[in-house]
Design an enzyme around this catalytic site. Structure first.
Site, PDB file in Angstrom:
ATOM      1  N   ASP A   1       4.333  -5.053 -15.541  1.00  0.00           N
ATOM      2  CA  ASP A   1       3.981  -4.029 -14.553  1.00  0.00           C
ATOM      3  C   ASP A   1       4.854  -2.809 -14.799  1.00  0.00           C
ATOM      4  OD1 ASP A   1       3.277  -2.576 -12.272  1.00  0.00           O
ATOM      5  OD2 ASP A   1       4.665  -3.681 -10.985  1.00  0.00           O
TER       6      ASP A   1
ATOM      7  N   HIS B   1       1.331  -6.447 -11.876  1.00  0.00           N
ATOM      8  CA  HIS B   1       1.817  -6.093 -10.540  1.00  0.00           C
ATOM      9  C   HIS B   1       1.498  -7.163  -9.505  1.00  0.00           C
ATOM     10  CE1 HIS B   1       3.224  -3.190  -7.576  1.00  0.00           C
ATOM     11  NE2 HIS B   1       2.147  -3.407  -6.852  1.00  0.00           N
TER      12      HIS B   1
ATOM     13  N   SER C   1       4.888  -5.569  -3.635  1.00  0.00           N
ATOM     14  CA  SER C   1       4.771  -4.125  -3.749  1.00  0.00           C
ATOM     15  C   SER C   1       5.428  -3.426  -2.553  1.00  0.00           C
ATOM     16  CB  SER C   1       3.294  -3.737  -3.905  1.00  0.00           C
ATOM     17  OG  SER C   1       3.181  -2.412  -4.352  1.00  0.00           O
ATOM     18  N   TYR C   2       4.698  -2.636  -1.762  1.00  0.00           N
ATOM     19  CA  TYR C   2       5.332  -1.970  -0.624  1.00  0.00           C
ATOM     20  C   TYR C   2       5.719  -2.962   0.476  1.00  0.00           C
ATOM     21  CZ  TYR C   2       6.703   1.853   2.385  1.00  0.00           C
ATOM     22  OH  TYR C   2       7.449   2.709   3.155  1.00  0.00           O
TER      23      TYR C   2
ATOM     24  N   GLY D   1       0.826  -1.195   0.000  1.00  0.00           N
ATOM     25  CA  GLY D   1       0.000   0.000   0.000  1.00  0.00           C
ATOM     26  C   GLY D   1       0.870   1.258   0.000  1.00  0.00           C
TER      27      GLY D   1
END
Length: 469
Positions: free
Chosen positions: A390, A442, A184-185, A88
């Site tokens: 991505d 992603h 991701s994060y 996020g």
């Protein structure tokens, strides 16, 4: 009311909602049995056990994290524990990892029930989905300021406290091998938590048996991630030569906040040159709303590319509305009751991502590469993978970042296979394995579930990816 005030009001309402529901859930007591899920509404019959609930990680201010454990389908006592984190910052592992990526269930189109995922990771391991930090999903805090002043350090420390106390509740996992995974994060969350565990183990009489971690399309290093992202845009013909040269010459990619001139260039590239595409999978057709507008990524999202976006894609074998189904399903009172969340029935909406947390993330490491060096030296098994279509945290960003580690090559670059098809490409270094997943966006397991399951199996076994099917 201003847009920002709306977000604040929603966050405070959500805070009260999660606090009351969470306290009620923890009052059930009784160790793991109090957290047992008998069955979720509309769930098909399964042979594995499930548990969910809250663990208080800070009693002084009242922070508690929510989890969902889906044990292995076969012989769970012999299988490792795999923790999954979404990024996020501010997005739910229940919404994404569990419900549309690696979990055993998918939510049907009417959100009336569940059906089985064909390629779940709990065929290989016990899966623990953790919603972190407090404020994400069903996790809560009694101190409202936590929503406006949070970041990497508190997330890592709270996640460590969660694991310590969760294992007290589930003592059969105390001697089990543990692996951390995410995307991701979570490229920050996972290595940072791994470092916290290694530090804790050095002084604890009851260590957590962490063996390694694996992250996908991972935010890693500000400078090289940004340089690699702009390079990906140019090399995939998303931007002009002129815009590429201007971005390279004007932007300081090491900064957390770019200059106005640089931001204007980013805006121009996205608004005028990208066109109507989905940046999270550049070859997937985007969705137009009924009024003709496109569901696209905002400038904030693209500059802080840390969370999947609710973009609706029309692809063979892929249902584009999975996030929408999750937000309906997990707001159902009968679902929340089955999962031991929000038993007070306060009518505040559960959301897949907390925008307030995302906008107020005040503590972020500029680079995770120093942590990689420490954890390689500690002997952990480390795998990094990238879906190669991505453009938000692209494969070039990851390759630029990992190159700074200057690792020696053990097995040179080669194609790996699944079902007689090239699943991607890989190189094995001293201390780290890197792999691409061909044609994945992603959220790699969402787009290429069969290939990603093979990747997961190889990671757990510690063996290189197969050179043939």
């Amino acid at each position: 009311m201003a847009k920002g005030q709306v977000f604040v009001s929603m966050a405070l309402a959500l805070l009260v909602f999660m606090h009351v529901g969470g306290i009620r859930g923890e009052m059930r007591g009784g160790g793991e049995e109090g957290d047992r899920i008998l069955a979720l509404p509309g769930q098909p019959k399964v042979s594995f056990q499930q548990f969910s609930g809250y663990v208080t990680v800070n009693k002084v201010v009242g922070r508690a994290l929510f989890y969902w454990l889906t044990e292995a389908v076969h012989d769970p006592l012999s299988k490792p524990l795999v923790v999954w984190l979404n990024g996020g910052p501010g997005c739910s592992s229940v919404a994404y990892g569990a419900s549309e990526e690696i979990g055993p269930f998918r939510i049907n189109k009417t959100a009336s029930g569940l059906y089985l995922n064909k390629f779940p990771w709990n065929t290989e391991a016990n899966l623990l989905f953790l919603e972190t930090p407090a404020g994400v999903g069903f996790s809560y805090t009694n101190r409202s300021s936590d929503l406006f002043d949070t970041g990497d350090r508190r997330t890592a420390k709270d996640s460590l406290q969660f694991l310590i106390q969760w294992m007290d509740r589930f003592p059969r996992y105390k001697t089990r091998e543990v692996y951390l995974t995410g995307e991701s994060y979570a490229g920050h969350y996972v290595p940072q938590l791994a470092k916290e565990i290694v530090t804790y183990n050095a002084i604890s009489k009851h260590p957590i048996y962490l063996k390694g971690f694996m992250v996908g399309n991972a935010v890693t290093d500000n400078y090289y991630d940004n340089l690699g992202t702009v390079t990906y845009w140019w090399s995939h013909a998303m931007i002009s030569d002129r815009t590429y040269r201007q971005l390279i010459n004007i932007c300081d990619f090491s900064r957390l906040k770019e200059s106005n001139e640089c931001e204007s260039l980013y805006s121009y590239a996205m608004d005028q040159e990208f066109g109507n595409i989905d940046q999270y999978n550049i070859y997937a057709p985007p969705c137009n709303n009924s009024d003709g507008r496109t569901n696209g990524c905002t400038r904030h999202t693209i500059r802080l590319p840390h969370r999947p976006h609710p973009i609706f894609r029309q692809m063979s074998g892929y249902d584009p509305c999975t996030e929408k189904y999750a937000e309906i399903f997990y707001n159902r009172p009968d679902v929340q009751k089955a999962m031991h969340a929000n038993t007070t029935k306060i009518p505040y909406k559960w959301t897949a991502c907390n925008e307030v947390l995302n906008r107020n993330w005040n503590d972020t490491d500029v680079s995770i590469l120093p942590i990689y060096r420490d954890l390689i030296a500690a002997g952990l098994r480390i795998w990094v993978f990238s879906g190669d279509v991505d453009s938000v945290v692209p494969v070039t960003a990851t390759r630029y970042s990992l190159a700074q580690l200057k690792l020696s090559t053990k097995i040179p670059w080669y194609p790996w296979y699944v079902k007689k098809q090239v699943g991607g490409w890989t190189e094995v270094y001293e201390g780290l394995t890197f792999a691409t997943v061909r044609g994945a966006g992603h959220e790699v397991p969402l787009f290429k579930p069969r290939a990603t399951l093979q990747l997961f199996r190889s990671f757990l076994s510690g063996q290189p990816l197969p050179t043939k099917s």
